[in-house]
Scaffold this active site. Structure first.
Site, short mmCIF file in Angstrom:
data_model
loop_
_atom_site.label_atom_id
_atom_site.label_comp_id
_atom_site.label_asym_id
_atom_site.label_seq_id
_atom_site.Cartn_x
_atom_site.Cartn_y
_atom_site.Cartn_z
CB CYS A 319 -0.87 -0.03 1.25
SG CYS A 319 -1.99 1.34 1.32
NE ARG A 418 -9.21 -2.33 -0.55
CZ ARG A 418 -8.30 -1.81 0.28
NH1 ARG A 418 -7.48 -0.89 -0.13
NH2 ARG A 418 -8.24 -2.22 1.53
P1 RVP Z 1 -0.63 -6.99 3.97
O1 RVP Z 1 -1.13 -8.18 4.72
O2 RVP Z 1 0.31 -6.14 4.76
O3 RVP Z 1 -0.08 -7.35 2.63
O4 RVP Z 1 -1.89 -6.04 3.71
C1 RVP Z 1 -3.05 -6.47 3.05
C2 RVP Z 1 -4.06 -5.35 3.09
O5 RVP Z 1 -3.59 -4.21 2.36
C3 RVP Z 1 -5.40 -5.67 2.44
O6 RVP Z 1 -6.24 -6.45 3.23
C4 RVP Z 1 -5.95 -4.28 2.18
O7 RVP Z 1 -6.58 -3.72 3.32
C5 RVP Z 1 -4.72 -3.46 1.88
N1 RVP Z 1 -4.53 -3.23 0.45
C6 RVP Z 1 -4.88 -4.00 -0.61
N2 RVP Z 1 -4.51 -3.36 -1.73
C7 RVP Z 1 -3.93 -2.23 -1.34
C8 RVP Z 1 -3.38 -1.19 -2.20
O8 RVP Z 1 -3.25 -1.36 -3.41
N3 RVP Z 1 -3.03 -0.07 -1.61
N4 RVP Z 1 -3.94 -2.15 -0.01
#
Ligand code: RVP
Length: 501
Positions: A319, A418
């Site tokens: 993210c 989203r």
């Molecule tokens: P991680 O487990 O740290 O990889 O995080 C997964 C989470 O990141 C997802 O459940 C969602 O809330 C968030 N996410 C998914 N896509 C993105 C993005 O493109 N920014 N973020």
């Protein structure tokens, strides 16, 4: 004047758990990880509980039907990604609900006029040596016979020989009819010394196969998360745009739980969506909402009727929301504040609202920290993306196997819903990246280790259940120096020495 928080925004790695007395009964084998996932009255049981406190993320690169089956077998839940057509998503849900432990759809199918060459090719492709012969060559066609490696001798036979000439024909097969229990099927397998038992319907069409080894693997999954009809439990992500059509299709497909998937859930769109679902289905359809990071966001979605609240903005491994928009909050601070809000709400209303900590779990112990801080379960993306069961490609990069993992806010996923702020429907800029994660093998093997670690840490904290952990845990902030000393330090690691020599 703008509001300033007096405390910095903290993340999991800034905390450690301080051990409590470990009594003799505090052994990992005595720890129970059952946890509520939807709201319920104080003192009552949640209508849906997880057997282990983990969910897989609502992402294209993480949660399809395959992942959902693997995770539910271990006791957790997947939320099938919503950034696909309604039909495809509903079909994935249907496949999970149809899945019967031990009963598998045949993936190696041929027609009677196919050749031995086709048998060899299909075996190479699927890795399975049992090939089903049906009238039309489909997995649910009329069953005509079965080919196993005992039916042909490659060194002698012509590759052009037709399948119907050497298959074991239907008249000589041992089979069973739809409706048979797994135990009965297994008894037949043993009685007749079979490797595989075909299950057919009343028109002799193939429905499933039961393999001897699958029955054993069923016994290995005592935590399986099942609904009242003994089907695996599955969730699905939805958005605040096409929810009327999407929710209708998902409910029809048999979904157990929905979750509105948004990077920022403190919005009127979410409130409208929850209210529509609650009114349309008389409160019967359960829906989580989020993501929020504070008391106000939590209260807003709870007042709208959400069944659980998902917490976290910007902490996901893929993210870049914080970089792009300057929005977010450290995951630990968010969970701590929302948990306090949940407890306040419980006091006022007598209703317990489960909290899901979403994103930013880097080490297994972070899961225990999240639970200790008040989360009821965690949602993981990167963690699950590494396994065989995730829907992405496994490739070799620089001599090591990796799997692809991309964010829902990346150009690759194009999940604009989203990140929707109303108005025109398109992704204005990226909030996620496209990446690789180290390949880690099978989900079950890894999850078993993680669960064992969680249970061990809980024993250090003197807790045999998650609610007990939440009450008893003692957490301390750590200084930058302590963080450095948290890993191996002041020694020469043998691996490094070897790789540099
Ligand atoms: P991680 O487990 O740290 O990889 O995080 C997964 C989470 O990141 C997802 O459940 C969602 O809330 C968030 N996410 C998914 N896509 C993105 C993005 O493109 N920014 N973020």
């Amino acid at each position: 004047m703008a509001y300033y928080y007096s405390e910095p925004s903290r993340t999991f790695s800034e905390y450690l758990l301080v051990p409590n007395l470990t009594t003799k009964e505090c052994m990992p084998s005595n720890v129970v990880l059952k946890t509520p996932i939807i709201k319920h009255k104080l003192g009552e049981k949640s209508a849906l509980e997880l057997n282990i406190p983990v969910a897989s993320a609502i992402m294209q690169s993480v949660s399809d039907d395959n992942m959902a089956i693997a995770l539910a077998k271990c006791g957790g839940i997947s939320f099938i990604f919503g950034s696909q057509t309604i039909e495809n998503q509903a079909e994935m849900v249907r496949r999970v609900k149809k899945y019967k432990a031990g009963f598998v759809a045949s993936d190696s199918n041929l027609g009677p006029n196919n050749t031995l060459r086709d048998v060899v090719n299909i075996k190479e492709k699927t890795g399975h040596s049992t090939v089903v012969v049906t009238e039309d060559g489909t997995p649910n066609g009329k069953l005509l016979g079965i080919v196993t490696s005992r039916d042909y001798r490659l060194s002698r036979a012509s590759l052009d020989q037709k399948v119907h000439e050497f298959m074991t024909p239907f008249s000589q097969l041992i089979y069973a009819h739809e409706g048979i229990s797994l135990k009965e099927a297994n008894d037949m397998i043993w009685e007749h010394k079979l490797n595989c038992l075909p299950i057919i319907d009343k028109n002799d069409r193939l429905v499933y196969l039961v393999f001897r080894k699958d029955y054993d693997s069923h016994k290995e999954n005592p935590n399986e998360l099942l609904d009242s009809q003994k089907r695996l439990v599955v969730g699905a992500g939805i958005n605040t745009r096409d929810y009327k059509e999407r929710v209708t299709a998902l409910v029809e497909a048999g979904v157990d739980l929905l979750c509105i998937d948004s990077s920022d859930g403190y919005s009127e769109w979410q409130s409208d969506t929850i209210k529509w679902i609650k009114e349309t289905y008389n409160g019967e359809v359960k829906v989580g909402a989020g993501n929020v990071v504070d008391r106000e966001g939590f209260r807003y979605l709870v007042d709208a009727g959400a069944d659980f609240i998902k917490v976290g903005i910007g902490g996901g491994s893929i993210c870049i929301t914080r970089e792009q928009k300057g929005i977010g909050r450290g995951q630990a601070s968010s969970i701590i504040e929302v948990s306090v809000a949940r407890d306040e709400y419980l006091k006022e209303s007598g209703i317990y609202i489960p909290i899901c900590s979403d994103g930013g779990i880097v080490h297994d112990y972070h899961i225990v920290l999240a639970l200790a801080m008040g989360a009821d379960f965690v949602m993981l993306g990167r963690y699950f993306a590494r396994f065989d069961e995730s829907p992405t490609r496994k490739i070799k990069v620089g001599g090591n196997f990796v799997k692809e993992y991309w964010g829902e806010g990346s150009n690759r996923a194009r999940n604009w819903q989203r990140y929707d702020m109303g108005g025109d429907s398109k992704l204005g800029f990226e909030e996620g990246v496209d990446s690789y994660v180290p390949y880690a093998g099978k989900l079950k093997d890894n999850l078993d280790t993680t669960i064992y670690k969680i249970k061990s840490t809980m024993c250090n904290c003197g807790a045999l259940t998650i609610p007990e952990l939440q009450q008893k845990a003692r957490l301390t902030l750590v200084s930058a120096t302590s963080i450095k000393e948290g890993g191996a330090h002041d020694v020469i690691l043998k691996e490094n020495e070897l790789s540099s020599s």
